[in-house]
Design an enzyme around this catalytic site. Sequence first.
Site, PDB file in Angstrom:
ATOM      1  N   GLU A   6      -1.407 -10.091   0.267  1.00  0.00           N
ATOM      2  CA  GLU A   6      -2.577 -10.056  -0.632  1.00  0.00           C
ATOM      3  C   GLU A   6      -2.167 -10.766  -1.922  1.00  0.00           C
ATOM      4  O   GLU A   6      -1.483 -10.198  -2.757  1.00  0.00           O
ATOM      5  CB  GLU A   6      -3.003  -8.619  -0.931  1.00  0.00           C
ATOM      6  CG  GLU A   6      -4.345  -8.565  -1.667  1.00  0.00           C
ATOM      7  CD  GLU A   6      -4.779  -7.157  -2.058  1.00  0.00           C
ATOM      8  OE1 GLU A   6      -3.972  -6.227  -2.028  1.00  0.00           O
ATOM      9  OE2 GLU A   6      -5.967  -7.015  -2.430  1.00  0.00           O
ATOM     10  N   HIS A  12      -4.190  -8.126 -10.324  1.00  0.00           N
ATOM     11  CA  HIS A  12      -3.098  -9.040  -9.945  1.00  0.00           C
ATOM     12  C   HIS A  12      -2.681  -9.856 -11.167  1.00  0.00           C
ATOM     13  O   HIS A  12      -3.532 -10.440 -11.838  1.00  0.00           O
ATOM     14  CB  HIS A  12      -3.546  -9.966  -8.803  1.00  0.00           C
ATOM     15  CG  HIS A  12      -3.711  -9.250  -7.489  1.00  0.00           C
ATOM     16  ND1 HIS A  12      -2.829  -9.394  -6.447  1.00  0.00           N
ATOM     17  CD2 HIS A  12      -4.637  -8.350  -7.074  1.00  0.00           C
ATOM     18  CE1 HIS A  12      -3.211  -8.616  -5.428  1.00  0.00           C
ATOM     19  NE2 HIS A  12      -4.317  -7.978  -5.786  1.00  0.00           N
ATOM     20  N   HIS A  64     -10.678 -11.153  -3.732  1.00  0.00           N
ATOM     21  CA  HIS A  64     -10.320 -11.525  -5.102  1.00  0.00           C
ATOM     22  C   HIS A  64     -10.798 -12.951  -5.335  1.00  0.00           C
ATOM     23  O   HIS A  64     -10.047 -13.848  -5.688  1.00  0.00           O
ATOM     24  CB  HIS A  64      -8.827 -11.356  -5.350  1.00  0.00           C
ATOM     25  CG  HIS A  64      -8.439  -9.910  -5.405  1.00  0.00           C
ATOM     26  ND1 HIS A  64      -8.816  -9.095  -6.453  1.00  0.00           N
ATOM     27  CD2 HIS A  64      -7.748  -9.148  -4.554  1.00  0.00           C
ATOM     28  CE1 HIS A  64      -8.352  -7.870  -6.220  1.00  0.00           C
ATOM     29  NE2 HIS A  64      -7.714  -7.867  -5.075  1.00  0.00           N
ATOM     30  N   ARG A  84     -30.213 -14.533  -5.943  1.00  0.00           N
ATOM     31  CA  ARG A  84     -30.225 -15.974  -5.690  1.00  0.00           C
ATOM     32  C   ARG A  84     -28.844 -16.531  -5.366  1.00  0.00           C
ATOM     33  O   ARG A  84     -28.718 -17.701  -5.029  1.00  0.00           O
ATOM     34  CB  ARG A  84     -30.850 -16.714  -6.875  1.00  0.00           C
ATOM     35  CG  ARG A  84     -32.372 -16.743  -6.788  1.00  0.00           C
ATOM     36  CD  ARG A  84     -33.035 -17.440  -7.956  1.00  0.00           C
ATOM     37  NE  ARG A  84     -33.092 -16.567  -9.139  1.00  0.00           N
ATOM     38  CZ  ARG A  84     -32.372 -16.739 -10.231  1.00  0.00           C
ATOM     39  NH1 ARG A  84     -31.546 -17.744 -10.324  1.00  0.00           N
ATOM     40  NH2 ARG A  84     -32.486 -15.902 -11.242  1.00  0.00           N
ATOM     41  N   HIS A  98     -14.032   3.562  -5.445  1.00  0.00           N
ATOM     42  CA  HIS A  98     -14.205   2.108  -5.460  1.00  0.00           C
ATOM     43  C   HIS A  98     -15.656   1.731  -5.230  1.00  0.00           C
ATOM     44  O   HIS A  98     -16.168   0.781  -5.816  1.00  0.00           O
ATOM     45  CB  HIS A  98     -13.353   1.458  -4.368  1.00  0.00           C
ATOM     46  CG  HIS A  98     -11.906   1.397  -4.707  1.00  0.00           C
ATOM     47  ND1 HIS A  98     -11.086   2.484  -4.634  1.00  0.00           N
ATOM     48  CD2 HIS A  98     -11.135   0.386  -5.148  1.00  0.00           C
ATOM     49  CE1 HIS A  98      -9.870   2.137  -5.000  1.00  0.00           C
ATOM     50  NE2 HIS A  98      -9.873   0.870  -5.322  1.00  0.00           N
ATOM     51  N   ASP A 102      -6.019   0.868   0.910  1.00  0.00           N
ATOM     52  CA  ASP A 102      -5.563   0.227  -0.326  1.00  0.00           C
ATOM     53  C   ASP A 102      -4.689   1.219  -1.119  1.00  0.00           C
ATOM     54  O   ASP A 102      -4.637   1.189  -2.341  1.00  0.00           O
ATOM     55  CB  ASP A 102      -6.754  -0.248  -1.174  1.00  0.00           C
ATOM     56  CG  ASP A 102      -6.383  -1.368  -2.149  1.00  0.00           C
ATOM     57  OD1 ASP A 102      -5.299  -1.960  -2.004  1.00  0.00           O
ATOM     58  OD2 ASP A 102      -7.187  -1.628  -3.068  1.00  0.00           O
ATOM     59  N   ALA A 137      -6.785  -0.049  -9.664  1.00  0.00           N
ATOM     60  CA  ALA A 137      -5.630  -0.680  -9.031  1.00  0.00           C
ATOM     61  C   ALA A 137      -5.256   0.125  -7.797  1.00  0.00           C
ATOM     62  O   ALA A 137      -4.418   1.007  -7.854  1.00  0.00           O
ATOM     63  CB  ALA A 137      -4.459  -0.732  -9.998  1.00  0.00           C
ATOM     64  N   GLY A 138      -5.908  -0.165  -6.676  1.00  0.00           N
ATOM     65  CA  GLY A 138      -5.617   0.567  -5.445  1.00  0.00           C
ATOM     66  C   GLY A 138      -6.150   1.980  -5.508  1.00  0.00           C
ATOM     67  O   GLY A 138      -6.957   2.340  -6.373  1.00  0.00           O
TER      68      GLY A 138
HETATM   69 ZN   LIG Z   1      -4.752  -4.105  -2.153  1.00  0.00          ZN
END
Ligand SMILES: [Zn+2]
Length: 393
Positions: free
Chosen positions: A138, A150, A204, A236, A260, A283, A316-317
Site C-alpha cells: 500500500e 501516508h 489513495h 457530476r 471509517h 486495515d 490512520a487504520g
Molecule cells: Zn491500510
Amino acid sequence: MIAISAECLYTPLEQVAQPLLLVEDGRIAEVSSRAGRDVPRGARLVDFGDAVLAPGFVDIHIHGGAGHDVMEAGAGGLPAIEQLLAAHGVTSYFPTTVTAPIDQTLSALDSLANAIEKTEAEETVNERRAQPIGIHLEGPFLSHARRGVHPPEDLLPPTLAMFERFWQAARGRIRLMTIAPELEGANDVIEEATRRGVCVSLGHSDADLNAARSGVAAGARQPTNECKGMRPLHRREPGIIGAMLTDSRLTADIIADGIHLDPTIIELFLKAKGADASVLITDATAATGMPDGRYRLGSMDVEVKNGKCLAGGKLAGSVLTMDRAVRNVMRFAHWDLQQALRPATLNPAQVAGLSHRGRLEAGSMADIVVLNRNGEVRNTIVRGAVSEAVGRH
Ligand SMILES: [Zn+2]
C-alpha cells in the site's frame, strides 16, 4: 485423518446440516453430512456440538496488531500478530506495508517474504497462528491530494523500475498493490503488475471517472478503503466510487467498523455490490487488541483513543477484527451469518487469486473457523491442526 462435525457448515456458498468434514495432511479431503456417511475407521472425531463451521477468514489488508506493526525490523512482531488474528478467526492474511522511506520498505518486503517462505516450508503448523501468504504493497504510488496519513516525503511516482525493485525485494510475493491510477506512469505499472498476477487496487487516489476507468482497463479490479482516501461521489464527477458501484468487474473493499464509514454507507455498499462482490478488510494497526495509547504504523506514530486511530488528526487504520466486521455486517445490513461470511472468506480469496482458501471443499486448505450462531469465534483451525484436547465430550 481427522473428522470434524458440528451443527451446520457454510462452504460458504452452500449450507450443510450436521456436516462431517474430513481432513488429511492439512487439506480438506471431503465435505459430507453425518446422515450420508460414517466416520471413517481410524479417524479422530472432533465434535463441535451446536457450532457452525466456516472457512477461516482471509484478511488482505492489515498492518498489525497486538502492539506490533508488520514493517517492524525483521518482521519480529508477526508471531504475536498471527496469534491475535487466529483468535479472531483469521487463518491467512496479507501483511500490508504503508508508505515509508525506500530502504525501510525494501527491508520490510525482504523480511515479509522470508516469513512467507518459512510458512510455506513448514510441515507442521502452530494451530493458533494465522499464516502470511502474500504481501499487500500500500504505497508509495499514491496521490498527494488523497494520501491520508501516508508521509508525503516518501510518496513516489509509479515507474516500472521502482516496481521492479519492490518486486525483487519481495521475491515475487506481492499479491496486492494499491495505486492511484491518475498518476503519470500508473497504467504501465498496473498492466505489468497484473501480468505478474498481482491484484491491483485503486486507492489513495484523486482519480476522476475517466482515470478510474483507464486504471480498470489496465487491469485494476478493486478499490482500496472505500471512500477513505478518494474523491467523494459527486453527481457530476463520480470518480472511483462511481466506477466501483456501476462496474460489475469491481469489488468493494469495506472497513466495517462503523468509524471509517457510517453504518448506512456500509449497508449501501453491501447492497449495491451484493454478497458476491463485497470484501471485508480490517486495515488493522498495531493498536488492535491493545489498550488506548500510542503505537507505530510503518514509520508513523498513531494515537488511539476510544477505538479511533489518528495520526495528525487524520484516521490512520483501525482496531477492527474480522469477526467483529462480520457481526457488524449482520447488524448494519441485516444479513444473515451465511451471507455475512462471504465477504470475509470466499470473496477476498477470489479477488487475490487464492484458489485453495476461503472455501470449505475437497482439496482446499483445512483452514476453518468454528463460530456460534451470532458469529462469535469459538475456535480456529489452521491447516487442519486441532489439538487433542479440543472437541471432546
Ligand atoms: Zn491500510
